[in-house]
Structure formats: structure tokens, C-alpha cells
Design a protein around this motif. Structure first.
Motif, PDB file in Angstrom:
ATOM      1  N   ARG A   1       0.848  -1.192   0.000  1.00 43.03           N
ATOM      2  CA  ARG A   1       0.000   0.000   0.000  1.00 43.03           C
ATOM      3  C   ARG A   1       0.884   1.243   0.000  1.00 43.03           C
ATOM      4  O   ARG A   1       1.785   1.372   0.834  1.00 43.03           O
ATOM      5  CB  ARG A   1      -0.902  -0.013   1.230  1.00 43.03           C
ATOM      6  CG  ARG A   1      -2.138   0.869   1.110  1.00 43.03           C
ATOM      7  CD  ARG A   1      -2.959   0.783   2.374  1.00 43.03           C
ATOM      8  NE  ARG A   1      -4.313   1.265   2.151  1.00 43.03           N
ATOM      9  CZ  ARG A   1      -5.070   1.813   3.110  1.00 43.03           C
ATOM     10  NH1 ARG A   1      -4.607   1.941   4.334  1.00 43.03           N
ATOM     11  NH2 ARG A   1      -6.294   2.213   2.837  1.00 43.03           N
ATOM     12  N   ILE A   2       0.620   2.134  -0.938  1.00 43.98           N
ATOM     13  CA  ILE A   2       1.419   3.352  -1.086  1.00 43.98           C
ATOM     14  C   ILE A   2       0.520   4.553  -0.844  1.00 43.98           C
ATOM     15  O   ILE A   2      -0.560   4.662  -1.431  1.00 43.98           O
ATOM     16  CB  ILE A   2       2.046   3.446  -2.494  1.00 43.98           C
ATOM     17  CG1 ILE A   2       2.924   2.233  -2.780  1.00 43.98           C
ATOM     18  CG2 ILE A   2       2.855   4.725  -2.641  1.00 43.98           C
ATOM     19  CD1 ILE A   2       2.227   1.129  -3.535  1.00 43.98           C
ATOM     20  N   ALA A   3       0.953   5.452   0.024  1.00 46.58           N
ATOM     21  CA  ALA A   3       0.212   6.680   0.306  1.00 46.58           C
ATOM     22  C   ALA A   3       0.863   7.844  -0.431  1.00 46.58           C
ATOM     23  O   ALA A   3       2.084   8.017  -0.377  1.00 46.58           O
ATOM     24  CB  ALA A   3       0.188   6.957   1.798  1.00 46.58           C
ATOM     25  N   LEU A   4       0.034   8.640  -1.123  1.00 45.21           N
ATOM     26  CA  LEU A   4       0.493   9.867  -1.777  1.00 45.21           C
ATOM     27  C   LEU A   4      -0.160  11.045  -1.064  1.00 45.21           C
ATOM     28  O   LEU A   4      -1.387  11.067  -0.878  1.00 45.21           O
ATOM     29  CB  LEU A   4       0.115   9.878  -3.251  1.00 45.21           C
ATOM     30  CG  LEU A   4       0.731   8.775  -4.128  1.00 45.21           C
ATOM     31  CD1 LEU A   4       0.139   8.825  -5.530  1.00 45.21           C
ATOM     32  CD2 LEU A   4       2.242   8.910  -4.186  1.00 45.21           C
ATOM     33  N   VAL A   5       0.662  12.014  -0.672  1.00 45.87           N
ATOM     34  CA  VAL A   5       0.165  13.162   0.092  1.00 45.87           C
ATOM     35  C   VAL A   5       0.700  14.436  -0.553  1.00 45.87           C
ATOM     36  O   VAL A   5       1.902  14.556  -0.793  1.00 45.87           O
ATOM     37  CB  VAL A   5       0.626  13.088   1.562  1.00 45.87           C
ATOM     38  CG1 VAL A   5      -0.081  14.163   2.384  1.00 45.87           C
ATOM     39  CG2 VAL A   5       0.359  11.710   2.158  1.00 45.87           C
ATOM     40  N   GLY A   6      -0.193  15.383  -0.859  1.00 44.25           N
ATOM     41  CA  GLY A   6       0.218  16.590  -1.577  1.00 44.25           C
ATOM     42  C   GLY A   6      -0.088  17.868  -0.817  1.00 44.25           C
ATOM     43  O   GLY A   6      -1.060  17.948  -0.057  1.00 44.25           O
ATOM     44  N   ALA A   7       0.750  18.896  -1.037  1.00 51.77           N
ATOM     45  CA  ALA A   7       0.524  20.221  -0.462  1.00 51.77           C
ATOM     46  C   ALA A   7       1.286  21.248  -1.287  1.00 51.77           C
ATOM     47  O   ALA A   7       2.182  20.900  -2.067  1.00 51.77           O
ATOM     48  CB  ALA A   7       0.955  20.275   1.002  1.00 51.77           C
TER      49      ALA A   7
ATOM     50  N   VAL B   1       5.149  17.822  -3.179  1.00 55.49           N
ATOM     51  CA  VAL B   1       4.967  19.194  -2.699  1.00 55.49           C
ATOM     52  C   VAL B   1       5.281  20.204  -3.803  1.00 55.49           C
ATOM     53  O   VAL B   1       6.208  20.042  -4.584  1.00 55.49           O
ATOM     54  CB  VAL B   1       5.840  19.441  -1.442  1.00 55.49           C
ATOM     55  CG1 VAL B   1       7.305  19.184  -1.727  1.00 55.49           C
ATOM     56  CG2 VAL B   1       5.637  20.842  -0.887  1.00 55.49           C
ATOM     57  N   HIS B   2       4.454  21.253  -3.859  1.00 52.96           N
ATOM     58  CA  HIS B   2       4.582  22.337  -4.842  1.00 52.96           C
ATOM     59  C   HIS B   2       5.294  23.492  -4.162  1.00 52.96           C
ATOM     60  O   HIS B   2       4.739  24.145  -3.265  1.00 52.96           O
ATOM     61  CB  HIS B   2       3.175  22.745  -5.302  1.00 52.96           C
ATOM     62  CG  HIS B   2       3.099  23.198  -6.723  1.00 52.96           C
ATOM     63  ND1 HIS B   2       3.288  22.355  -7.791  1.00 52.96           N
ATOM     64  CD2 HIS B   2       2.829  24.423  -7.264  1.00 52.96           C
ATOM     65  CE1 HIS B   2       3.145  23.013  -8.920  1.00 52.96           C
ATOM     66  NE2 HIS B   2       2.870  24.277  -8.625  1.00 52.96           N
ATOM     67  N   TRP B   3       6.516  23.797  -4.601  1.00 57.53           N
ATOM     68  CA  TRP B   3       7.323  24.780  -3.890  1.00 57.53           C
ATOM     69  C   TRP B   3       8.441  25.311  -4.789  1.00 57.53           C
ATOM     70  O   TRP B   3       8.577  24.911  -5.934  1.00 57.53           O
ATOM     71  CB  TRP B   3       7.900  24.173  -2.604  1.00 57.53           C
ATOM     72  CG  TRP B   3       8.790  22.946  -2.826  1.00 57.53           C
ATOM     73  CD1 TRP B   3       9.187  22.395  -4.020  1.00 57.53           C
ATOM     74  CD2 TRP B   3       9.386  22.146  -1.818  1.00 57.53           C
ATOM     75  NE1 TRP B   3       9.985  21.290  -3.814  1.00 57.53           N
ATOM     76  CE2 TRP B   3      10.126  21.107  -2.473  1.00 57.53           C
ATOM     77  CE3 TRP B   3       9.383  22.168  -0.434  1.00 57.53           C
ATOM     78  CZ2 TRP B   3      10.846  20.132  -1.782  1.00 57.53           C
ATOM     79  CZ3 TRP B   3      10.092  21.188   0.251  1.00 57.53           C
ATOM     80  CH2 TRP B   3      10.808  20.189  -0.413  1.00 57.53           C
ATOM     81  N   GLY B   4       9.236  26.230  -4.241  1.00 54.40           N
ATOM     82  CA  GLY B   4      10.419  26.714  -4.948  1.00 54.40           C
ATOM     83  C   GLY B   4      10.167  27.972  -5.763  1.00 54.40           C
ATOM     84  O   GLY B   4       9.041  28.454  -5.889  1.00 54.40           O
TER      85      GLY B   4
END
Length: 482
Positions: free
Chosen positions: A301-307, A353-356
């Protein structure tokens, strides 16, 4: 081209060998059952048949011949060179998706069961007598083996066969109706396949899980946010491009999914749900936006978490208890909680994650600090996007941070880009994560695989030069430097 597709699919040669051994065992036990059925008046006939040794020796010889040519009995399990699907239609790994808002989201399946051995339901329990041809057929035995007893099947000894699967990531794509990528797409005879080269689409389609950043909204409604320089909206039917590319999940935690307001964001959720493309990083409520997306591959089981923390002028709202939006991570508390939840309920957790800073190879201090915090919270890898160009990599505590995937297919600029492969292998006792770069170049609304060794090395060397502590082999394998 690096050997990436072969490792994305389970090797089924063992299945063919097991089938041959099962056949030999079944024939042997069938002979034993025949002796055990010797009753008064039948002994002479049985003895006469056994005395010649013809049937027994013939069966044994047939089994030995089969064992000596392992490929002859496994044609249905030969992997397809593109999709990893065997001739029988089975793929080596099953992937289950989850509906937004649920703990385990059930959506589009990218593969069937692994097909290793017989299912428990096909094995007769107990010491039943040898079935007749008719009984064998009803039991669902393979054609030509109707007389073989299913009770002679190889027992399940509970041995851990391990796991082997690949999660593939791509950076930003853009299907906005007024954007150059979409105009170029519509002018191509073969659509998206003339925009992204075949080598890349094959890798995307053959990955056990393929995930990218959906940097726009799907809707015919809403209005552009006032004061925002770039706003991106695609017609709902553009979601078909995701299917064509083999995409299994998308992150919506970015600074363009709310470009046309609440109405268009809600439309985006509905379009993706109708297309059975799971998403994460945004939701109808904060609880939904925080909820990890759980996928399955090769029994894991793979969890994907975004922010997202991509906007200096924060125009994309965070979801609330009553309003839709994304999950932000300017303050990392909620994102850390989401990562911890994902790790607690999955075998592996990946933070996207969306950053930079846009079009900058330099890393912000907050990336260097919070990337490590996400790994400390339980993530097994951190994947970044937003900068529209590649950024470097770093290993921390033995785990990778890929600071930015850059543009994948986003505009006409000439930029290095890549697919990023996370290859998970191991057993319950020991596991490995191998990171591989698939080099490519975006130029003139096309994204093309970099095939020449010299150009591949140029991209690898450049990535090493902007990274913290990695080296990249000629095959694109990323390793931590001492």
C-alpha cells in the motif's frame, strides 16, 4: 535507452516452472491414487497395467521434458514489451485506486492480479479421490489436465515472495484551451503521442503507478481570478489525455487548480472522479484535502500526500471545513499530520509538494529545511514541482528528496526535464528504494526522450552540479555520495 520497463513488471518465468512441477506432482499422486483403488477383482488388471510401467514412465518422462523446457509451458505469461501485460491479459501487479473522501479509494485498476500460482479457491481441501475428466473440467483445471487432481497442487507455505514495483513521476503539464501546448496538440495527427515521444509514453504506461502534477482546472465554468497573470482552464474532455499517457493519479496541490474559482475547482473534482483518475492535495473540505491517496502495487500500500506553498501572493485558498480548496504547507503542521497519517496506514508514503522559485535552479532555504521534516514525519521520498525547471536532489537519512521535476510538457521553452522512477524492491525483512532519472528535453511544445549517451550524461552531470549529495550513473541511477 535505460532498462526501465523490464524492471516495472514481475518476472513470470517462475509461474511457468511452478506449473510444470505441479503437473508432475499431480501425475505422481494420481498414480498413487490409482493403486489405492485396487479392490478384489481389480487387482490383476491394475497389476498388469502397473507391471508394464508404460503409463507411469510416460507421464514421468513428459513431466521431465516439460521441466527441461521452462518456456514451453508459460506462453500465456510472457510479458508484453510495452504494457507488461501477458498474452493472457494479466499484468504482473494490481493497482487499486481510491475515491476522494474515502480511506481506501477504489477507482481505475491499471492491472489485474499477479497470477502467481493457483488461487486458494481452486485448490481442493482434504483427500478427495482422483476426479474424473468431467470433474476436472468443473473444477476449472486447465485444458488438457482435466484428469489431474487439484488436491495435488503445491501447498501455500506462507513464504514471502517479496515485492517489486515502480512509481513514476512527471512534472507540470498544461492543457489550457488558450495555451500553446493545447493548440499544438490539436494540430497533431496523433494527438498527445506526437507531443510526447514514444519512449517516454511507454515508460509512463508500463509503470505500476504513474503520477503527475495537473497544473490547471477542468471546467467550462467559473471566471479568471482577478489580478492573476496566468490562469489555466481545460475543457473536461481533455482528461482523456491522462488515460492516453497511462496516468494513475494526479496532484492538485498547486497554484493553478483554483484559477477559475470555486465552481471550476468543483468541476475539476467531478471530471476526475467521472474519469476514475484519483487525485490528492485538494478536496471539497479540508479533511478531504489532507487525506492521503492510497494505491496498491504488488501487495503493498502506497500513500500519496500533496501540499503547496508556491505563491508569494496567496490566491489559491486552503480548503476549510465547509469550503473546497487545496492543502497548503506554508505552515507545515497540517501537512506533517497528513504525512504521518499516510505512513501509519500504508507500507510506503510519498510526499508530493509544490514549492520553490520559478525558473531558478537555486533551492530556497525553506525547501532544504521542510523537505527533511517531511522525511522525519514518515515520508519515504519527497517529490517537488513548480519551478518549471529541474532542481537538484538530496539524500537525508538514506531517503531521497527530488526538489523539482520541472516542466514535463508545459510550454515551448527548451528545458531539460525527466521522468523520475522510484523502484521499490524487497521483503518484509529488508527493502530497497532505487531512484532513476529518465532524461528528456522539452522544446517547441514537444517533450522528447534523450537517447544519445552524450546528451544523457550532460543532463546527469547538470543534475549532479545543482544537487546536494548525489551522483548519477550512466544508466540514470541516483546514489548518495559519501
Amino acid at each position: 535507452m535505460p532498462d526501465v520497463m523490464g524492471r516495472n513488471r514481475n518476472d513470470k518465468a517462475l509461474t511457468g516452472k511452478r506449473a510444470v512441477l505441479l503437473l508432475a506432482l499431480c501425475l505422481t499422486f494420481s498414480g498413487c491414487a490409482l493403486w489405492g483403488q485396487d479392490s478384489p477383482g481389480q487387482g490383476d488388471a491394475v497389476s498388469a497395467a502397473a507391471g508394464t510401467g508404460t503409463e507411469s514412465e510416460s507421464a514421468d518422462a513428459e513431466a521431465r521434458d516439460g521441466a527441461g523446457a521452462p518456456g514451453e509451458h508459460s506462453e500465456a505469461a510472457v510479458p508484453n514489451p510495452v504494457s507488461g501485460v501477458g498474452e493472457s491479459g494479466e499484468s504482473g501487479t494490481s493497482t487499486s485506486h481510491a475515491e476522494p473522501g474515502s480511506d481506501v479509494r477504489e477507482g481505475t485498476e491499471s492491472g489485474a492480479s499477479s497470477g502467481r500460482g493457483m488461487s486458494d479457491s481452486s485448490v481442493n481441501q482434504g483427500n478427495e479421490s482422483e476426479p474424473s475428466d468431467e470433474q476436472g473440467t468443473e473444477a476449472g483445471l486447465p485444458a488438457g489436465q482435466e484428469g489431474v487432481s487439484a488436491s495435488a497442487s503445491e501447498p501455500d507455505n506462507g513464504k514471502d515472495d517479496g515485492y517489486d514495483f515502480t512509481v513514476c513521476f512527471a512534472g507540470d503539464i498544461n492543457l489550457d484551451e488558450n495555451w500553446g501546448t493545447t493548440h499544438f496538440l490539436d494540430a497533431q495527427e496523433n494527438g498527445i503521442y506526437d507531443c510526447i515521444s514514444g519512449e517516454l509514453t511507454e515508460i509512463m504506461q508500463s509503470a505500476d503507478i504513474m503520477c503527475l502534477n495537473n497544473e490547471f482546472t477542468y471546467s467550462m465554468g467559473g471566471s479568471p481570478l482577478p489580478g492573476k497573470a496566468y490562469t489555466f482552464r481545460a475543457m473536461p474532455e481533455r482528461v482523456e489525455v491522462l488515460r492516453q499517457l497511462g496516468v494513475d493519479a494526479v496532484t492538485l496541490a498547486n497554484n493553478h487548480v483554483y484559477d477559475y474559482g470555486k465552481e471550476a475547482l468543483l468541476d475539476t473534482f467531478a471530471v476526475l472522479e467521472e474519469a476514475e483518475v484519483p487525485y490528492f492535495g485538494a478536496g471539497r473540505t479540508l479533511e478531504d484535502a489532507m487525506k492521503p491517496l492510497y494505491l496498491e502495487a504488488d501487495g503493498k500500500r502506497i500513500a500519496l500526500v500533496g501540499a503547496s506553498r508556491a505563491e508569494k501572493n496567496k490566491m489559491t485558498p486552503q480548503a476549510t471545513e465547509t469550503e473546497p480548496g487545496i492543502l497548503r504547507c506554508y505552515d507545515t503542521e497540517l501537512y506533517l499530520q497528513a504525512i504521518q497519517e499516510g505512513k501509519e496506514n500504508a507500507d510506503f508514503c510519498i510526499a508530493f509538494v509544490h514549492w520553490g522559485t520559478e525558473y531558478s535552479y537555486d533551492l530556497e532555504q525553506v525547501q532544504l529545511e521542510t523537505g527533511k521534516a517531511y522525511l522525519d514525519a514518515g515520508a519515504d521520498a519527497v517529490i517537488g514541482a513548480h519551478s518549471h525547471c529541474l532542481q537538484g536532489m538530496e539524500y537525508y537519512d538514506g531517503k531521497p528528496i527530488i526538489y523539482s521535476l520541472g516542466n514535463y510538457w508545459f510550454n515551448e521553452k527548451t528545458l531539460d526535464t525527466m521522468l523520475l522512477q522510484l523502484h521499490f524492491t524487497g521483503t518484509e525483512e529488508d527493502g530497497q528504494l532505487e531512484v532513476q532519472v529518465i532524461p528528456a528535453v522539452q522544446a517547441g511544445y514537444r517533450t522528447t526522450y534523450t537517447a544519445e549517451a552524450k546528451e544523457q550524461r550532460r543532463i546527469y552531470d547538470f543534475l549532479e552540479s545543482i544537487s546536494v549529495n548525489v551522483e548519477i550513473s550512466d544508466e540514470g541511477i541516483v546514489k548518495e555520495t559519501e
